[in-house]
Scaffold this active site. Structure first.
Site, PDB file in Angstrom:
ATOM      1  CG  ASP A 182      42.392  42.951  39.917  1.00  0.00           C
ATOM      2  OD1 ASP A 182      42.788  43.625  40.860  1.00  0.00           O
ATOM      3  OD2 ASP A 182      41.188  42.225  40.462  1.00  0.00           O
ATOM      4  CG  ASP A 205      41.988  38.729  40.157  1.00  0.00           C
ATOM      5  OD1 ASP A 205      40.985  39.105  40.813  1.00  0.00           O
ATOM      6  OD2 ASP A 205      43.115  38.541  40.570  1.00  0.00           O
ATOM      7  CD  GLU A 250      36.762  40.422  48.199  1.00  0.00           C
ATOM      8  OE1 GLU A 250      37.919  40.937  47.511  1.00  0.00           O
ATOM      9  OE2 GLU A 250      36.162  39.638  47.843  1.00  0.00           O
TER      10      GLU A 250
END
Ligand code: KIV
Length: 296
Positions: A97, A58, A197
């Site tokens: 996503d 995304d 992340e």
């Protein structure tokens, strides 16, 4: 416009990557390569480069649609991008996503959205963000419905406002423990892999051996089983330097600007089009055409 590029014939390329292939990489300790893509040419480039997984992230909301964050992108927009990527891929596993707001409400909503990506875009798997109770429940429901799910913990851009911005996570004991608990919960819910992340490398180094499923890092140091970068970041198709965790392998933005500027200059100086860009006509036809014109 030139003829549409086509995907190479199946059989001329390695066998498609499956969840079993990934488990094999993980078991053998072979690094897993993931990159994002958002259209046919980026998918063809990723496929030709031999990556293992392609993510229609995304992040496309920002790097291709120009939004300031990922939250605005809709399911319909992600489906358009995902279908284009699907048409460009032969070998890599395709992960799409689930956009913000398309899975949080209920298990039924999450399953219905995931199914759209599988049935309408040919996704092999979907990814959702966060490892809180809601996301874990949604991951479990989607997996139970038969769609493989990739988890995503640490910095989760869909909810970056709640995290205090796009900043590294897991920097206190409590925050690092939260990431560990979330990753374990997503694994327990059936996720086949988990993106980590923007977390300290040392936290990843502790977490990765605790997990049985592969981890794909972005700003999570070298201990993860694989790495992912955003296509536009790694190729420099953007203004500015980008996040600390990006390594830039090309500067295509500069090349694109130079190419378009050279074209503009050629048009303005009438150097383009040249004879090689123009269509000819048979001399006799031209003579009769001119004669017919003079009688108009
Ligand atoms: O949207 C995206 O590109 C992602 C990757 C950064 C993992 O989620």
């Amino acid at each position: 416009m030139s003829a549409a590029p086509t995907a190479p014939p199946v059989g001329a390329t390695p066998a498609p990557v499956t969840l079993t292939t990934l488990a094999g990489f993980h078991a053998r300790g072979e690094p897993i390569v993931m990159v994002t893509a958002y259209d046919f040419p980026s998918a063809r480039a990723a496929d030709a480069a031999g990556v293992d997984l392609v993510l229609v992230g995304d992040s496309g909301a920002q790097v291709v649609l120009g939004h300031p964050s990922t939250v605005a992108v809709s399911v319909e927009e992600m489906l358009v991008l995902s279908r284009a990527v699907r048409r460009g891929l032969v070998t890599p596993l395709l992960v799409c996503d689930l956009p913000f707001g398309s899975y949080e409400e209920s298990d039924a909503q999450a399953i219905a959205t995931a199914m759209r990506f599988v049935k309408e875009a040919g996704a092999d798997a979907v990814k959702l963000e966060r490892g809180n109770a809601t996301s874990v429940a949604r991951a479990r429901a989607i997996v139970d419905a038969g769609v493989p799910v990739m988890g995503h913990v640490g910095l989760t851009p869909q909810t970056s406002a709640a995290l205090g911005g796009l900043r590294a996570q897991g920097k206190s004991t409590a925050a690092a423990l939260k990431i560990v608990r979330e990753a374990l919960a997503l694994q327990e819910a059936g996720c086949f892999a988990i993106v980590l992340e923007a977390i300290p490398a040392a936290v990843s180094a502790e977490l990765v051996p605790m997990l049985e499923v592969p981890t794909i890092g972005i700003g999570a140091g070298p201990a993860t089983d694989g790495q992912v970068l955003v296509f536009h970041d790694l190729l420099g198709i953007r203004d500015g330097a980008g996040a600390k965790f990006v390594r830039r392998y090309a500067d295509l933005q500069e090349e694109m600007v130079a190419g378009v500027a050279a074209y503009a200059e050629d048009v303005r100086s009438r150097r383009f089009p040249g004879p090689e860009n123009s269509y000819g006509i048979d001399e006799a036809v031209l003579t009769s055409f001119r004669a017919a014109l003079s009688e108009l």
